[in-house]
Write an enzyme that holds these catalytic residues in place. Structure first.
Site, PDB file in Angstrom:
ATOM      1  N   GLY A  14       0.831  -1.202   0.000  1.00 47.59           N
ATOM      2  CA  GLY A  14       0.000   0.000   0.000  1.00 47.59           C
ATOM      3  C   GLY A  14       0.865   1.250   0.000  1.00 47.59           C
ATOM      4  O   GLY A  14       1.931   1.270   0.610  1.00 47.59           O
ATOM      5  N   GLY A 118       6.430  -2.606   2.937  1.00 51.18           N
ATOM      6  CA  GLY A 118       6.109  -3.164   4.244  1.00 51.18           C
ATOM      7  C   GLY A 118       6.561  -4.613   4.339  1.00 51.18           C
ATOM      8  O   GLY A 118       7.435  -5.048   3.572  1.00 51.18           O
ATOM      9  N   ILE A 142       1.848   2.827   7.181  1.00 47.87           N
ATOM     10  CA  ILE A 142       1.130   3.642   8.169  1.00 47.87           C
ATOM     11  C   ILE A 142       0.829   2.812   9.427  1.00 47.87           C
ATOM     12  O   ILE A 142       0.534   3.362  10.463  1.00 47.87           O
ATOM     13  CB  ILE A 142      -0.198   4.209   7.611  1.00 47.87           C
ATOM     14  CG1 ILE A 142      -1.183   3.087   7.241  1.00 47.87           C
ATOM     15  CG2 ILE A 142       0.050   5.143   6.439  1.00 47.87           C
ATOM     16  CD1 ILE A 142      -2.613   3.571   7.075  1.00 47.87           C
ATOM     17  N   ASP A 143       0.924   1.477   9.321  1.00 47.53           N
ATOM     18  CA  ASP A 143       0.548   0.617  10.452  1.00 47.53           C
ATOM     19  C   ASP A 143       1.615   0.598  11.550  1.00 47.53           C
ATOM     20  O   ASP A 143       1.322   0.245  12.684  1.00 47.53           O
ATOM     21  CB  ASP A 143       0.325  -0.830   9.980  1.00 47.53           C
ATOM     22  CG  ASP A 143      -0.689  -0.919   8.853  1.00 47.53           C
ATOM     23  OD1 ASP A 143      -1.516  -0.003   8.741  1.00 47.53           O
ATOM     24  OD2 ASP A 143      -0.638  -1.898   8.091  1.00 47.53           O
ATOM     25  N   MET A 185      -7.329   2.368  10.371  1.00 47.73           N
ATOM     26  CA  MET A 185      -6.571   1.248   9.785  1.00 47.73           C
ATOM     27  C   MET A 185      -5.474   0.749  10.732  1.00 47.73           C
ATOM     28  O   MET A 185      -5.320   1.251  11.836  1.00 47.73           O
ATOM     29  CB  MET A 185      -5.946   1.676   8.465  1.00 47.73           C
ATOM     30  CG  MET A 185      -6.915   1.699   7.303  1.00 47.73           C
ATOM     31  SD  MET A 185      -6.021   2.142   5.803  1.00 47.73           S
ATOM     32  CE  MET A 185      -7.260   1.790   4.554  1.00 47.73           C
ATOM     33  N   HIS A 290      -8.999   5.123   3.191  1.00 53.67           N
ATOM     34  CA  HIS A 290      -7.737   5.505   2.554  1.00 53.67           C
ATOM     35  C   HIS A 290      -7.394   6.983   2.690  1.00 53.67           C
ATOM     36  O   HIS A 290      -6.305   7.398   2.272  1.00 53.67           O
ATOM     37  CB  HIS A 290      -7.744   5.069   1.088  1.00 53.67           C
ATOM     38  CG  HIS A 290      -7.736   3.567   0.971  1.00 53.67           C
ATOM     39  ND1 HIS A 290      -8.898   2.837   1.032  1.00 53.67           N
ATOM     40  CD2 HIS A 290      -6.717   2.685   0.878  1.00 53.67           C
ATOM     41  CE1 HIS A 290      -8.586   1.540   0.949  1.00 53.67           C
ATOM     42  NE2 HIS A 290      -7.282   1.426   0.860  1.00 53.67           N
ATOM     43  N   GLN A 292      -6.537   8.084   5.296  1.00 54.73           N
ATOM     44  CA  GLN A 292      -5.402   7.987   6.232  1.00 54.73           C
ATOM     45  C   GLN A 292      -4.057   7.845   5.531  1.00 54.73           C
ATOM     46  O   GLN A 292      -3.015   8.051   6.123  1.00 54.73           O
ATOM     47  CB  GLN A 292      -5.576   6.757   7.141  1.00 54.73           C
ATOM     48  CG  GLN A 292      -6.741   6.851   8.076  1.00 54.73           C
ATOM     49  CD  GLN A 292      -7.195   5.483   8.561  1.00 54.73           C
ATOM     50  OE1 GLN A 292      -6.746   5.028   9.604  1.00 54.73           O
ATOM     51  NE2 GLN A 292      -8.080   4.837   7.843  1.00 54.73           N
TER      52      GLN A 292
HETATM   53  O1  F6P Z   1      -0.916  -1.787   5.437  1.00 54.24           O
HETATM   54  C1  F6P Z   1      -1.485  -0.549   5.163  1.00 54.24           C
HETATM   55  C2  F6P Z   1      -2.973  -0.647   5.061  1.00 54.24           C
HETATM   56  O2  F6P Z   1      -3.496   0.650   4.849  1.00 54.24           O
HETATM   57  C3  F6P Z   1      -3.654  -1.308   6.262  1.00 54.24           C
HETATM   58  O3  F6P Z   1      -3.761  -0.452   7.356  1.00 54.24           O
HETATM   59  C4  F6P Z   1      -4.969  -1.725   5.654  1.00 54.24           C
HETATM   60  O4  F6P Z   1      -5.535  -2.820   6.324  1.00 54.24           O
HETATM   61  C5  F6P Z   1      -4.577  -2.106   4.253  1.00 54.24           C
HETATM   62  O5  F6P Z   1      -3.352  -1.459   3.973  1.00 54.24           O
HETATM   63  C6  F6P Z   1      -5.606  -1.713   3.217  1.00 54.24           C
HETATM   64  O6  F6P Z   1      -5.212  -2.235   2.007  1.00 54.24           O
HETATM   65  P1  F6P Z   1      -5.841  -1.797   0.624  1.00 54.24           P
HETATM   66  O7  F6P Z   1      -5.236  -0.484   0.233  1.00 54.24           O
HETATM   67  O8  F6P Z   1      -5.483  -2.887  -0.290  1.00 54.24           O
HETATM   68  O9  F6P Z   1      -7.327  -1.652   0.826  1.00 54.24           O
END
Ligand code: F6P
Length: 365
Positions: A14, A118, A142-143, A185, A290, A292
């Protein structure tokens, strides 16, 4: 003076704020100090598997990108060459196409790759080094859930966005006497929810590391009512779940070809529905989603990402392949790439949780 190298650069997983700042730091120092040449690999590892997804990455390409979110190289969280989604007739099957990626790296005459990502991206990088492709990693997300580093870039910006969202939700909560549930998230780690919950003054913080009891939250809301506080803010991580319950999942790993992870979502609604059986106040759920991950990085993330980009070149110079840059006790250091496989989680007995509890914040336990 070390020999100038030809280095591939990719961003995987991501997107998050700071990726462009890192690319800029890497390319600028790489060209100025070492005379390196860079090749941009687009859409993560997909750029090593599919044709025509590579291009020269010059200093010109880095002009004006420092404050920009996203990534100028594009990204993908489905492009794992070791489990690559390939269409066969009507169905998707996963195949190991890592040898195609190795051949492409050879054709491109790459001396090594800087992989920015990540846990998924860095773990793939580690697997490639076992096959002879030289990789240095830079941790982002971001996690903030990577164990090899105290902090990933992107986290500070997301934390600021979530905090501002909680601040803004206070107005409506207070004006309407409502319970506002905000879903944040972070996958299976509660760092983003914990920090922004504390910073935003949430009354209840629910994180994956502490399964919650509805009765405890109801009791907290009632206690506030008795103190003439007619509204409450609940910050809930997307990975939080009630005791005895399960994760709120949008789609399973098997629904996403080549991805191998579940997509979380809906934890806020689950919590709101459970609460609605016990309290009269109106409940509203806000899913930050998103938002965030978007927009301009904070100054702290720009600095951290820039330092990571510059430091990655020290690892290349010293032949420290199969390593990643990391932040430890305020210093930029190195860690084995394999470290990224271990997930970091909030310590339920650590000071941030204990101090928050001591102030009356409920964790639903
Ligand atoms: O790992 C970053 C993250 O934003 C997580 O917090 C979230 O669960 C995931 O990616 C969302 O993924 P996607 O962008 O595929 O919906």
């Amino acid at each position: 003076m070390p020999r100038p190298l030809r280095l591939g650069v990719l961003t995987g997983g991501g997107d998050c704020p700071g990726l462009n700042a890192l690319i800029r730091g890497l390319v600028k120092r790489g060209i100025h100090e070492f005379g390196h040449e860079f090749v941009g690999i687009e859409n993560g590892y997909m750029g090593l598997v599919e044709p025509e997804l590579t291009r020269p990455l010059t200093e010109e390409d880095t002009r004006g990108i420092l404050p920009k979110g996203g990534t100028i190289l594009g990204t993908s969280n489905k492009a794992n060459p070791f489990q690559y989604a390939v269409r066969e007739g009507d169905t998707w099957v996963e195949k190991d196409v890592s040898d195609i990626a190795l051949r492409r790296a050879e054709e491109l005459k790459l001396d090594g790759i800087i992989a920015i990502g990540g846990d998924g991206t860095l773990t793939i990088g580690h697997k490639f080094t076992e096959k002879g492709l030289r990789v240095v990693g830079c941790p982002k997300t971001i996690d903030n859930d990577l164990s090899g580093t105290d902090q990933t870039f992107g986290f500070d910006t997301a934390r600021a966005i979530c905090t501002e969202a909680i601040d803004r939700l206070h107005s409506t909560a207070e004006a309407h006497d409502r319970v506002m549930v905000v879903e944040i998230m972070g996958r299976n780690s509660g760092f983003l929810t914990l920090d922004s919950g504390i910073a935003g003054g949430a009354d209840v913080i629910l994180i994956p590391e502490i399964p919650y009891r509805v009765e405890a939250i109801v009791e907290k809301i009632r206690r506030r009512g008795r103190r003439k506080r007619s509204f409450s803010i609940i910050a809930i991580a997307e990975g939080a779940y009630p005791e005895g319950g399960t994760l709120a999942v949008l789609d399973k790993a098997s629904d996403i070809p080549g991805r191998g992870v579940v997509r979380l979502g809906g934890a806020g609604k689950v919590c709101a529905d459970l609460l609605a059986r016990h309290i009269e106040a109106e409940i509203r759920v806000t899913v930050l989603g998103h938002l965030q991950r978007g927009g301009t990085p904070t100054a702290a993330d720009r600095v951290l990402a820039t330092m990571y980009g510059c430091k990655a070149l020290d690892l290349v110079r010293d032949g420290q392949w199969d390593s990643m840059v990391a932040l430890r006790n305020g210093k930029i250091v190195t860690a084995p790439l394999s470290e990224s496989r271990k997930e970091r989680r909030v310590d339920p007995n650590g000071e941030p949780v204990r101090f928050a509890k001591s102030m009356g914040i409920s964790f639903g336990d």
